[in-house]
Design an enzyme around this catalytic site. Structure first.
Site, PDB file in Angstrom:
ATOM      1  N   GLU A 182      60.622  26.555  46.487  1.00 20.72           N
ATOM      2  CA  GLU A 182      60.169  27.739  47.221  1.00 20.72           C
ATOM      3  C   GLU A 182      61.002  27.945  48.479  1.00 20.72           C
ATOM      4  O   GLU A 182      61.211  27.006  49.246  1.00 20.72           O
ATOM      5  CB  GLU A 182      58.685  27.583  47.610  1.00 20.72           C
ATOM      6  N   ASP A 227      53.481  23.429  40.505  1.00 14.89           N
ATOM      7  CA  ASP A 227      52.616  22.645  41.400  1.00 14.89           C
ATOM      8  C   ASP A 227      51.215  23.254  41.456  1.00 14.89           C
ATOM      9  O   ASP A 227      50.323  22.721  42.124  1.00 14.89           O
ATOM     10  CB  ASP A 227      53.238  22.468  42.793  1.00 14.89           C
ATOM     11  N   SER A 228      50.998  24.344  40.692  1.00 22.07           N
ATOM     12  CA  SER A 228      49.640  24.853  40.480  1.00 22.07           C
ATOM     13  C   SER A 228      48.807  23.804  39.745  1.00 22.07           C
ATOM     14  O   SER A 228      47.582  23.945  39.649  1.00 22.07           O
ATOM     15  CB  SER A 228      49.663  26.175  39.704  1.00 22.07           C
ATOM     16  N   LYS A 230      62.355  23.896  40.359  1.00 20.83           N
ATOM     17  CA  LYS A 230      62.077  25.145  41.090  1.00 20.83           C
ATOM     18  C   LYS A 230      61.726  24.785  42.518  1.00 20.83           C
ATOM     19  O   LYS A 230      61.044  23.785  42.764  1.00 20.83           O
ATOM     20  CB  LYS A 230      60.941  25.935  40.440  1.00 20.83           C
ATOM     21  N   GLU A 276      56.905  36.304  43.423  1.00 18.11           N
ATOM     22  CA  GLU A 276      55.453  36.266  43.290  1.00 18.11           C
ATOM     23  C   GLU A 276      54.796  37.287  44.211  1.00 18.11           C
ATOM     24  O   GLU A 276      55.080  37.326  45.417  1.00 18.11           O
ATOM     25  CB  GLU A 276      54.940  34.840  43.597  1.00 18.11           C
ATOM     26  N   ASP A 307      58.400  22.174  39.407  1.00 16.90           N
ATOM     27  CA  ASP A 307      58.320  22.466  40.844  1.00 16.90           C
ATOM     28  C   ASP A 307      58.576  21.215  41.672  1.00 16.90           C
ATOM     29  O   ASP A 307      57.984  20.158  41.410  1.00 16.90           O
ATOM     30  CB  ASP A 307      56.906  22.954  41.199  1.00 16.90           C
TER      31      ASP A 307
HETATM   32  O1  KIV Z   1      53.091  26.589  40.392  1.00 14.87           O
HETATM   33  C1  KIV Z   1      53.074  27.620  39.715  1.00 14.87           C
HETATM   34  O2  KIV Z   1      52.297  27.777  38.767  1.00 14.87           O
HETATM   35  C2  KIV Z   1      54.020  28.671  40.072  1.00 14.87           C
HETATM   36  C3  KIV Z   1      53.887  29.974  39.355  1.00 14.87           C
HETATM   37  C4  KIV Z   1      52.747  30.730  39.894  1.00 14.87           C
HETATM   38  C5  KIV Z   1      55.150  30.762  39.406  1.00 14.87           C
HETATM   39  O3  KIV Z   1      54.848  28.487  40.905  1.00 14.87           O
END
Ligand code: KIV
Length: 273
Positions: A124, A53-54, A122, A191, A92
């Protein structure tokens, strides 16, 4: 160096990732959000591609990961999956698409898997999302956990500084990692936490632990691809090793192109019909 040929490719699976941990082979993981970048890093031999989600930051230009939507994540994931022949693709679950309850979490996970063709999701958090993690896993969807600095909670933390330096937070993080393993997660991202704590977690669970700013004693490493290629500029945390300066290379190429157009040097006869 590993640039794979398209025939004879053995796809990475959760089983292979587990074997890599057992034999001490480090797992390589990078983010990607589009077809072209995913194709390059997959052919280079990356083990896991994270549609993170980056994307909210590096693709859409938002300050945090919070604004990106489930539909947008599925769009990015679909583009990535179309390019990938070998890597394991993890997506994510974005902020706001799983916290409501475990039914919402399951619905979001199923949409990601069904519409994008990705291999895992993924999510959180630890104990507070146990029910959702269990429900997603029971539907047969592999889940990667994410502990430590969890960017979707940035307004709770108030800062992007190193997490779990205090004993109480470190203890909870270790318990959460064990809980995620017990639930059936196939891997965990840690992280921005102290290297000694990350080492303890990696030694305390049997599943692969992938670090970002978590030191060397984990089972693999992940970076945001735009950061490690030097495309983003402002973000320079200590854990980031920049492997290229693509921003300079791209800027020079664009300037050369502009100069050629202005000077009527592009296109030449040989570049015309
Ligand atoms: O969204 C992302 O890029 C991440 C990484 C920093 C692990 O969750």
């Amino acid at each position: 160096m590993s640039v794979h040929q398209s025939s004879n490719i053995k796809r990475i699976t959760t089983h292979i990732l587990q074997e890599m941990k057992l034999r001490g082979e480090k797992i390589s993981m990078l983010t990607a959000y589009d077809f072209s970048m995913a194709g390059i890093i997959d052919a280079a031999g990356i083990d896991i591609i994270l549609v993170g989600d980056s994307a909210s930051n590096v693709m859409a230009g938002y300050e945090t990961t919070l604004p990106i939507t489930l539909d947008q994540m599925i769009y990015h994931a679909t583009s990535v999956v179309r390019a990938v022949k070998r890597a394991f693709v993890v997506v994510d679950i974005p902020f706001g698409s799983y916290q409501g309850n475990s039914s919402e979490a399951l619905r979001s996970a199923i949409r990601i898997m069904k519409e994008s063709g990705a291999h895992a999701i993924k999510v959180e958090g630890g104990a507070e999302i146990k029910e959702s993690v269990t429900r997603i896993l029971s539907a047969g969807v592999p889940v990667m956990g994410h502990l430590g600095l969890t960017p979707q909670s940035i307004y709770k933390f108030g800062t992007y500084t190193v997490r779990a330096r205090e004993e109480a937070e470190a203890k909870k993080l270790l318990e959460d990692a064990k809980l995620l393993e017990e639930c059936g997660c196939f891997a965990i991202v840690l992280e921005k936490i102290p290297a000694s704590l990350a080492k303890l977690v990696a030694e305390s669970v049997q599943i692969p632990v992938i670090g970002i700013g978590a030191g060397p004693d984990v089972d693999g490493q992940v970076l945001v691809v735009h950061d490690m290629l030097g495309i983003t500029q402002e973000f320079k945390p200590r854990f980031l090793r920049q492997y290229a300066d693509l921003r300079s290379i791209m800027t020079k190429a664009v300037q050369d192109y502009i100069d050629d157009v202005k000077a009527k040097e592009f296109p030449k006869d040989s570049e015309s019909y």
